[in-house]
Design an enzyme around this catalytic site. Structure first.
Site, PDB file in Angstrom:
ATOM      1  N   ASP A   3       0.785  -1.229   0.000  1.00  0.00           N
ATOM      2  CA  ASP A   3       0.000   0.000   0.000  1.00  0.00           C
ATOM      3  C   ASP A   3       0.818   1.280   0.000  1.00  0.00           C
ATOM      4  O   ASP A   3       0.282   2.341  -0.337  1.00  0.00           O
ATOM      5  CB  ASP A   3      -0.970  -0.012   1.180  1.00  0.00           C
ATOM      6  CG  ASP A   3      -2.100  -1.014   0.971  1.00  0.00           C
ATOM      7  OD1 ASP A   3      -2.431  -1.278  -0.197  1.00  0.00           O
ATOM      8  OD2 ASP A   3      -2.642  -1.525   1.960  1.00  0.00           O
ATOM      9  N   TYR A  38      -9.875  -0.302   1.548  1.00  0.00           N
ATOM     10  CA  TYR A  38      -9.471  -0.448   2.949  1.00  0.00           C
ATOM     11  C   TYR A  38      -9.301   0.903   3.626  1.00  0.00           C
ATOM     12  O   TYR A  38      -8.769   1.854   3.040  1.00  0.00           O
ATOM     13  CB  TYR A  38      -8.142  -1.202   3.062  1.00  0.00           C
ATOM     14  CG  TYR A  38      -8.293  -2.682   3.222  1.00  0.00           C
ATOM     15  CD1 TYR A  38      -8.988  -3.203   4.307  1.00  0.00           C
ATOM     16  CD2 TYR A  38      -7.755  -3.565   2.300  1.00  0.00           C
ATOM     17  CE1 TYR A  38      -9.137  -4.569   4.462  1.00  0.00           C
ATOM     18  CE2 TYR A  38      -7.902  -4.935   2.450  1.00  0.00           C
ATOM     19  CZ  TYR A  38      -8.598  -5.423   3.540  1.00  0.00           C
ATOM     20  OH  TYR A  38      -8.745  -6.778   3.684  1.00  0.00           O
TER      21      TYR A  38
END
Length: 471
Positions: free
Chosen positions: A296, A384
């Site tokens: 990420d 997320y």
């Protein structure tokens, strides 16, 4: 593409902090994509001194390694070009998508499809091929795949040469949109027909619905954090003090929160504690699911720190701070209330003891309330939402914590997919996956000459000294 502060070398910072040496120069790290050159490249520069830079130099990596241009993060421009490529490629599939989902991709206005892209973008160095999961564009679209995944090669600097290489639909592979469309027109395609989504209380929405079986009140406010006698922490710029704790912090656009010069009662216990990376590995039956290995920080994990909601993301009494990021933008962008600081009752005494006299009474009771200071931000990396906390306790304990929320990364349900996850809705599979979160912890306990080792415990078989023969 990215500009953020470049911290000074540790020895220079400690010379200034501990020995009265010169203040290190403030410098920036600038990441530039040179896509128009004969050999496209990514170059990182050191720019300084701040706030009025007058020079720059390339930032070299160990071994002289270069960053492959194909490995660069996605930009908003590339996403827009990918959207145009996909819209053109999906035109032959208009009837299939309209008839099976009620939505379509090209030339849509209200009933549109969207996509989620997958990384890594290929199977070998130098590739830039992305699987795209098509989804209904409704609230919580991450949970609305329609059974179609498309592999697009977008490595070429000229978007006109980007092309669809493969498609996966309802458990089968196809070489082109035309082949898939022909199979549908011939009536030989196993079509995944989806029910019309309801206009209200969609299962993927955050709209409250349902009631608890106990009938206890849910429409009144729950417990709240308050500061009856004011704040017990001090915040001056990025300097934070609480009880015996003092530290400096910043929000790094590339990765997130960094703490520096952590001291307890004036003694440094760590030079740096910082978020470095969050990784998720997935398994699945669809090509997108089996390919998904998200790192990420490569998606700008520290730059997606959107405004915190008072009373939900942080207590209403918290202190809220803005953040500025220059990530895939023409200039710095201000993110309001991206960081919060608050003191939190832990609900557990820091310590306590009831000294019983074993006759129905007691000699004394002593206890200390449990509280901690929380430094918090969030990262919304597409589906997320990571909630990042650093907690400071009055007994000298520091805790790093992350909460994962938002939406699951899900794929289209097929019977074969149940080997790799659980069916969570009619056409939805919650895929098995593993999260790894990485922190940098540079401890400076009683000086900088620290080492790290692990200790294993094992049983020792000896004779009992006060009872010979017993073990």
């Amino acid at each position: 593409f990215l500009v953020e502060l470049l911290p000074p070398k540790k020895r220079l910072a400690l010379r200034y902090l501990d020995q009265g040496g010169p203040r290190p120069r403030r410098q920036a790290r600038a990441v530039v994509f040179f896509g128009g050159q004969a050999e496209p490249n990514i170059t990182e520069f050191v720019v300084g001194p701040l706030p009025r830079p007058s020079s720059y130099r390339p930032l070299r990596f160990k071994g002289g390694r270069a960053i492959p241009f194909a490995a660069r993060p996605m930009s908003q421009l590339e996403y827009e070009l990918l959207h145009r490529t996909l819209a053109e490629a999906m035109e032959p599939l208009y009837r299939l998508l309209r008839d099976s989902t009620g939505f379509w991709y090209h030339n849509c206005s209200q009933r549109c499809l969207t996509f989620t892209d997958i990384a890594p973008r290929g199977l070998a160095p130098g590739e830039r091929r992305s699987w795209l999961v098509l989804q209904r564009f409704v609230e919580g679209f991450f949970l609305h795949p329609v059974g179609l995944e498309v592999l697009v090669d977008h490595r070429d600097p000229d978007p006109q040469r980007w092309a669809v290489q493969q498609l996966w639909y309802n458990g089968h592979y196809f070489s082109s949109p035309q082949e898939l469309a022909e199979r549908y027109e011939q009536g030989t395609l196993a079509v995944a027909r989806l029910a019309e989504p309801p206009s209200r209380q969609l299962f993927s929405s955050y709209e409250p619905r349902g009631r608890f079986a106990t009938g206890t009140p849910t429409e009144v406010h729950g417990a709240k954090v308050c500061e009856p006698q004011g704040r017990r922490y001090r915040l001056r710029g990025n300097q934070l003090e609480y009880g015996g704790w003092s530290l400096a912090f910043r929000l790094r656009s590339s990765a997130g929160l960094q703490l520096f010069d952590l001291r307890f009662n004036g003694e440094r216990v760590a030079y740096e504690v910082s978020v470095q990376e969050a990784i998720a590995f997935y398994g699945g039956h669809t090509p997108a699911a089996m390919q998904t290995k998200y790192m990420d920080a490569g998606w700008g994990m520290g730059s997606v720190t959107y405004e915190l909601a008072r009373g939900i993301d942080c207590p209403e009494a918290a202190t809220y701070l803005d953040a500025h990021h220059l990530y895939d933008a023409d200039g710095p962008v201000r993110f309001s209330s991206a960081i919060c600081v608050f003191e939190l009752p832990t609900g557990v005494p820091l310590r306590r003891h009831f000294d019983s006299d074993f006759q129905g009474g007691f000699h004394f009771y002593a206890g200390l309330e449990g509280q901690a200071l929380v430094l918090r931000t969030t990262s919304t990396v597409y589906n997320y939402d990571y909630i990042w906390d650093f907690l400071l306790y009055p007994n000298g304990v520091m805790e790093a914590k992350v909460h994962a929320t938002g939406f699951i990364h899900a794929t289209f349900y097929t019977p074969q997919g149940q080997r790799y996850g659980s069916r969570v809705h009619s056409h939805l599979l919650g895929n098995l996956h593993t999260h790894l979160v990485h922190y940098k912890v540079d401890l400076d306990i009683a000086g900088t000459g620290n080492s790290f080792e692990t200790v294993d415990v094992r049983f020792e078989n000896i004779s009992n000294p006060w009872s010979p023969g017993a073990r």
